[in-house]
Design an enzyme around this catalytic site. Structure first.
Site, PDB file in Angstrom:
ATOM      1  N   ASP A 152      76.759   6.454  45.712  1.00 50.39           N
ATOM      2  CA  ASP A 152      76.436   6.429  47.141  1.00 50.39           C
ATOM      3  C   ASP A 152      76.761   7.778  47.788  1.00 50.39           C
ATOM      4  OD1 ASP A 152      75.836   3.416  47.955  1.00 50.39           O
ATOM      5  OD2 ASP A 152      77.424   3.419  46.453  1.00 50.39           O
TER       6      ASP A 152
ATOM      7  N   ASP B 115      80.487  13.414  46.819  1.00 48.76           N
ATOM      8  CA  ASP B 115      80.378  13.733  48.246  1.00 48.76           C
ATOM      9  C   ASP B 115      81.555  13.249  49.070  1.00 48.76           C
ATOM     10  OD1 ASP B 115      79.606  10.924  47.949  1.00 48.76           O
ATOM     11  OD2 ASP B 115      79.016  11.071  50.055  1.00 48.76           O
TER      12      ASP B 115
ATOM     13  N   ASP C  50      78.590  10.695  41.077  1.00 44.70           N
ATOM     14  CA  ASP C  50      78.863   9.645  42.042  1.00 44.70           C
ATOM     15  C   ASP C  50      77.535   8.972  42.400  1.00 44.70           C
ATOM     16  OD1 ASP C  50      80.212   8.186  44.166  1.00 44.70           O
ATOM     17  OD2 ASP C  50      79.330   9.641  45.545  1.00 44.70           O
TER      18      ASP C  50
END
Length: 249
Positions: free
Chosen positions: A20, A197, A18
């Protein structure tokens, strides 16, 4: 094994990352993120160690990811898997995923204009309404987004994000990106590892587990700190691995 208990990157992995909150620290605005010095070098080095089997799987559009990580053009899934690019640079079929009706963006622009601090992010296949600078408007933002998504509930869904709500096509998931990339070299035959996240990353982690791999969560496995993820990648780029990258057919 790192001091946090995370295994060091192995030559036989296929690594899905991922952006950001994983590689980049979260910023007040999507356009205010900072790409730390050394990140693109660490990504390039880790990709070389993995024989090219490293991908970025992000909610951001492909063009935005490429601009942030220039000069790299990594394979991956963008717009939560709506846009696909393989290791040879080939793009997925552009018409396979629906785009939001144009009037949705116009309605949200008008809505945000009356509520200072809200920020609308338009993507090729989705819309995100950010309320980080206006948390008092979170409930209203969610209601506005939900009403639009309900107009085409068979094709679109509403998701929570980092201080934002996002409408995305139901078929556009990070699992879609993992599955597509794992079907071809240099990913095919490797052990998939997905690092993320956010709630949208759970699909990618689940797909990695389904294929014999696993997921790593920044909050749980990297002390909630993207800098730890970046250091982990840098070690893979710098390490003298005893095992050469696996050949792919």
């Amino acid at each position: 094994m790192t001091s946090l208990g995370v295994p060091e990157i192995e030559a036989g992995w296929a690594l899905f990352l991922d952006l950001d909150g994983t590689l980049l620290d979260i910023a007040p605005r999507p356009d205010a993120v900072v790409v730390p010095a050394g990140l693109t070098g660490a990504l390039a080095g880790a990709a070389a160690r993995l024989g090219g089997a490293l991908a970025v799987v992000s909610g951001r559009a492909r063009a935005t990811v490429d601009a942030l990580l220039a000069p790299l053009t990594l394979p991956g899934g963008f717009g939560h898997g709506a846009e696909l690019r393989d290791a040879a640079g080939r793009l997925g079929e552009p018409g396979a995923v629906p785009a939001p009706p144009p009037h949705w963006a116009r309605a949200l622009e008008a809505f945000a204009a009356t509520r200072p601090g809200l920020l609308l992010e338009c993507k090729p296949h989705g819309l995100a309404l950010h309320y980080r600078a206006a948390p008092d408007h979170a409930a209203a933002a969610r209601a506005a987004m939900a009403a639009l998504a309900a107009e085409a509930a068979r094709d679109f869904e509403l998701l929570p994000a980092h201080m934002a709500f996002e409408i995305r096509p139901r078929v556009a998931t990070k699992a879609r990106a993992v599955a597509a990339l794992m079907a071809a070299p240099p990913f095919r035959g490797r052990r998939p590892v997905f690092v993320g996240d956010d709630v949208t990353d759970e699909d990618g982690m689940a797909e990695a587990r389904r294929r014999g791999g696993f997921g790593l969560h920044v909050g749980r496995d990297f002390a909630g700190d993207p800098a730890e993820v970046r250091a982990w990648l840098a070690r893979a780029a710098d390490a003298r691995m005893t095992e050469a990258p696996l050949a792919q057919s």
